[in-house]
Design an enzyme around this catalytic site. Structure first.
Site, PDB file in Angstrom:
ATOM      1  N   GLY A   1       0.776  -1.238   0.000  1.00  0.00           N
ATOM      2  CA  GLY A   1       0.000   0.000   0.000  1.00  0.00           C
ATOM      3  C   GLY A   1       0.803   1.281   0.000  1.00  0.00           C
TER       4      GLY A   1
ATOM      5  N   GLU B   1       4.181   3.839   6.374  1.00  0.00           N
ATOM      6  CA  GLU B   1       2.921   3.107   6.216  1.00  0.00           C
ATOM      7  C   GLU B   1       1.928   3.946   5.413  1.00  0.00           C
ATOM      8  OE1 GLU B   1       1.338   0.532   6.172  1.00  0.00           O
ATOM      9  OE2 GLU B   1       1.410  -0.680   7.962  1.00  0.00           O
TER      10      GLU B   1
ATOM     11  N   ASP C   1      -4.430   1.480  10.985  1.00  0.00           N
ATOM     12  CA  ASP C   1      -5.812   1.213  11.384  1.00  0.00           C
ATOM     13  C   ASP C   1      -5.770   0.676  12.819  1.00  0.00           C
ATOM     14  OD1 ASP C   1      -8.486   0.539  11.462  1.00  0.00           O
ATOM     15  OD2 ASP C   1      -8.476  -0.750   9.723  1.00  0.00           O
TER      16      ASP C   1
ATOM     17  N   LYS D   1      -6.224   6.176  11.486  1.00  0.00           N
ATOM     18  CA  LYS D   1      -7.591   6.104  12.017  1.00  0.00           C
ATOM     19  C   LYS D   1      -7.472   6.068  13.538  1.00  0.00           C
ATOM     20  CE  LYS D   1      -9.323   3.363   8.086  1.00  0.00           C
ATOM     21  NZ  LYS D   1      -9.916   2.068   7.670  1.00  0.00           N
TER      22      LYS D   1
ATOM     23  N   PHE E   1     -13.660   3.007   5.460  1.00  0.00           N
ATOM     24  CA  PHE E   1     -12.780   2.335   4.507  1.00  0.00           C
ATOM     25  C   PHE E   1     -12.443   3.277   3.360  1.00  0.00           C
ATOM     26  CE2 PHE E   1     -11.524  -0.407   1.047  1.00  0.00           C
ATOM     27  CZ  PHE E   1     -10.645  -1.267   1.692  1.00  0.00           C
TER      28      PHE E   1
ATOM     29  N   ASP F   1      -5.833  -0.310  -1.570  1.00  0.00           N
ATOM     30  CA  ASP F   1      -6.688  -1.105  -2.457  1.00  0.00           C
ATOM     31  C   ASP F   1      -7.985  -1.540  -1.800  1.00  0.00           C
ATOM     32  OD1 ASP F   1      -5.292  -3.090  -0.736  1.00  0.00           O
ATOM     33  OD2 ASP F   1      -6.374  -4.520  -1.982  1.00  0.00           O
TER      34      ASP F   1
ATOM     35  N   ARG G   1      -5.465   0.966  -6.437  1.00  0.00           N
ATOM     36  CA  ARG G   1      -4.157   1.496  -6.015  1.00  0.00           C
ATOM     37  C   ARG G   1      -3.655   2.599  -6.938  1.00  0.00           C
ATOM     38  NH1 ARG G   1      -2.261  -1.998  -2.016  1.00  0.00           N
ATOM     39  NH2 ARG G   1      -2.633  -4.230  -2.322  1.00  0.00           N
TER      40      ARG G   1
HETATM   41  P1  IMP Z   1      -3.716  -2.410  10.741  1.00  0.00           P
HETATM   42  O1  IMP Z   1      -2.746  -3.548  10.809  1.00  0.00           O
HETATM   43  O2  IMP Z   1      -5.082  -2.772  11.269  1.00  0.00           O
HETATM   44  O3  IMP Z   1      -3.183  -1.122  11.322  1.00  0.00           O
HETATM   45  O4  IMP Z   1      -4.014  -2.124   9.225  1.00  0.00           O
HETATM   46  C1  IMP Z   1      -3.020  -1.755   8.410  1.00  0.00           C
HETATM   47  C2  IMP Z   1      -3.201  -2.300   7.017  1.00  0.00           C
HETATM   48  O5  IMP Z   1      -4.564  -2.652   6.698  1.00  0.00           O
HETATM   49  C3  IMP Z   1      -2.844  -1.206   6.084  1.00  0.00           C
HETATM   50  O6  IMP Z   1      -1.464  -1.221   5.794  1.00  0.00           O
HETATM   51  C4  IMP Z   1      -3.712  -1.477   4.895  1.00  0.00           C
HETATM   52  O7  IMP Z   1      -3.054  -2.381   4.031  1.00  0.00           O
HETATM   53  C5  IMP Z   1      -4.932  -2.124   5.462  1.00  0.00           C
HETATM   54  N1  IMP Z   1      -6.019  -1.132   5.636  1.00  0.00           N
HETATM   55  C6  IMP Z   1      -6.500  -0.627   6.801  1.00  0.00           C
HETATM   56  N2  IMP Z   1      -7.479   0.242   6.599  1.00  0.00           N
HETATM   57  C7  IMP Z   1      -7.657   0.315   5.255  1.00  0.00           C
HETATM   58  C8  IMP Z   1      -8.552   1.075   4.407  1.00  0.00           C
HETATM   59  O8  IMP Z   1      -9.397   1.878   4.845  1.00  0.00           O
HETATM   60  N3  IMP Z   1      -8.410   0.874   3.067  1.00  0.00           N
HETATM   61  C9  IMP Z   1      -7.492   0.007   2.536  1.00  0.00           C
HETATM   62  N4  IMP Z   1      -6.637  -0.713   3.293  1.00  0.00           N
HETATM   63  C10 IMP Z   1      -6.720  -0.566   4.644  1.00  0.00           C
HETATM   64 MG    MG Z   2      -0.206  -1.438   4.281  1.00  0.00          MG
END
Ligand code: IMP
Ligand code: MG
Length: 178
Positions: free
Chosen positions: A48, A102, A106, A134, A155, A162, A168
């Site tokens: 990403g 990053e 999330d 977030k 989202f 993606d 992307r």
């Molecule tokens: P985390 O591990 O929950 O912090 O999420 C991180 C990864 O989840 C990011 O690097 C993204 O690849 C994916 N992700 C989280 N939220 C979104 C979103 O709103 N759209 C697309 N990908 C997301």
């Molecule tokens: Mg990512």
């Protein structure tokens, strides 16, 4: 384009290209100010972050190293089941200033997995730069040093991010509406 459709989902424009570039400009200035003179290794978390990293790193004015890494799940032998493994990390991080790039933070689970691999490599310090955060979803206490935009727990897609593999290539960031 103010709205787009991917599969059966509709998304509307949240941040256009100019806004994104302005935020990255600002972050680039901060990094240049804060990290000049240090031995910096940027860790770009694929997939990403590829556009964000490419745009941010072009604004960096000091010599630096860049490594592109990816988290892969595999079945571990521990009773916790799935363990995340980092692939592509060939740099020595000892005594270095590591900056994790990053696309979006999330829950923070991804960051946590990265820290568990990076910390034992004894870096001097670890900084985190993310285009999107977030805050309401973030479950950890690692300090997020550089944030492009704070968004609600919706989202989003585009500019590297993606939806089911698509989106992307979009220049802007779009939020799911229905
Ligand atoms: P985390 O591990 O929950 O912090 O999420 C991180 C990864 O989840 C990011 O690097 C993204 O690849 C994916 N992700 C989280 N939220 C979104 C979103 O709103 N759209 C697309 N990908 C997301
Ligand atoms: Mg990512």
């Amino acid at each position: 384009m103010d709205s787009i459709k991917i599969h059966d989902s509709k998304f509307s424009l949240l941040f256009g290209s100019e806004k994104i570039q302005a935020a990255i400009d600002e972050m680039g200035k901060q990094l240049n100010n804060d990290l000049e003179g240090k031995e910096v290794v940027f860790l770009v978390i694929l997939n990403g972050s590829f556009l964000f990293a490419a745009d941010l790193i072009r604004r960096i004015k000091f010599h630096c190293r860049i490594s592109f890494i990816k988290l892969a799940s595999y079945e571990g032998t521990s009773n916790s089941g799935k363990i995340k493994k980092l692939i592509g990390l060939n740099e020595m991080l000892e005594d270095k200033t590591v900056v994790i790039l990053e696309d979006i933070v999330d829950s923070g689970n991804t960051l946590d997995s990265i820290f568990k691999v990076v910390q034992p490599m004894k870096p001097a310090e670890v900084k985190i730069a993310t285009l999107l955060l977030k805050p309401e979803a973030y479950e950890y206490s690692y300090k997020i040093d550089y944030v492009g935009f704070r968004i609600s727990s919706q989202f989003v897609v585009g500019y590297g991010l993606d939806y089911d593999g698509f989106g992307r290539n979009l220049n802007g960031i779009y939020v799911l509406t229905e």
